[in-house]
Design an enzyme around this catalytic site. Structure first.
Site, PDB file in Angstrom:
ATOM      1  N   CYS A  57       0.950  -1.225   0.048  1.00  0.00           N
ATOM      2  CA  CYS A  57      -0.055  -0.037   0.011  1.00  0.00           C
ATOM      3  C   CYS A  57       0.997   1.454   0.005  1.00  0.00           C
ATOM      4  CB  CYS A  57      -0.881   0.036   1.214  1.00  0.00           C
ATOM      5  SG  CYS A  57      -1.809   1.661   1.741  1.00  0.00           S
ATOM      6  N   CYS A  60      -0.086   3.987   2.836  1.00  0.00           N
ATOM      7  CA  CYS A  60       0.354   3.418   3.928  1.00  0.00           C
ATOM      8  C   CYS A  60       1.913   3.862   4.157  1.00  0.00           C
ATOM      9  CB  CYS A  60       0.476   2.089   4.173  1.00  0.00           C
ATOM     10  SG  CYS A  60      -1.276   1.231   3.910  1.00  0.00           S
TER      11      CYS A  60
END
Length: 133
Positions: A57, A60
C-alpha cells in the site's frame, strides 16, 4: 599550531560529532501488533491508536512517517501500534477495515473512532486530543 590549523581541527571535530548524531537511529515507539498481542494491548492501555496497513500500500508508506512522528510526540500519553492487515486478517475483519491506511482509536478497550486514509499530522493530533481529556 596556526590559527587556520585550529579552525580546521575545530570544524573537523564538529563534523565528526554531527556525523555520529546523524548515524544514531531514533527508537521506534510504535508496537508491532498481531493477533497474538492485539487484545492485550487494547485492553491494558487507556488510549491506543492502531495504524492498519499493508506492505503493498503506497499511501500506507506515505502515512507511516507522519504516524511515527506523532507517536514520538505523544509517547507516554497514548500507545501507538501498527497492524499489518495481510498478516492479521481476522482483526481487520473484526473492525471492518476495508480501506488502508486506517487508524483505529480505542479508549479503555473500546473502538471509539477511526480515520480512513493517509491523514496529515494536524488531523491525527486533533483526533488524539479529543480523547486525552
Amino acid at each position: 599550531m596556526s590559527e587556520i590549523d585550529s579552525l580546521i581541527r575545530e570544524v573537523a571535530e564538529r563534523l565528526q560529532k554531527k556525523a555520529e548524531e546523524y548515524g544514531k537511529k531514533k527508537e521506534d515507539v510504535t508496537l508491532v501488533l498481531t493477533e497474538e498481542n492485539f487484545d492485550e494491548v487494547i485492553r491494558n492501555n487507556k488510549l491506543v491508536l492502531v495504524d492498519c496497513w499493508a506492505e503493498w500500500c503506497a499511501p500506507c508508506h506515505l502515512y507511516e512517517p507522519i504516524y511515527k512522528k506523532v507517536a514520538e510526540k505523544y509517547k507516554g500519553k497514548a500507545v501507538f501500534g501498527r497492524l499489518n492487515v495481510d498478516e492479521n486478517q481476522k482483526i481487520a475483519d473484526k473492525y471492518s477495515v476495508l480501506n488502508i491506511p486506517t487508524t483505529l482509536i480505542f479508549v479503555n478497550g473500546q473502538l471509539v473512532d477511526s480515520l480512513v486514509g493517509a491523514v496529515d499530522e494536524d488531523t491525527l493530533e486533533s483526533t488524539i486530543n479529543k480523547y486525552l481529556e
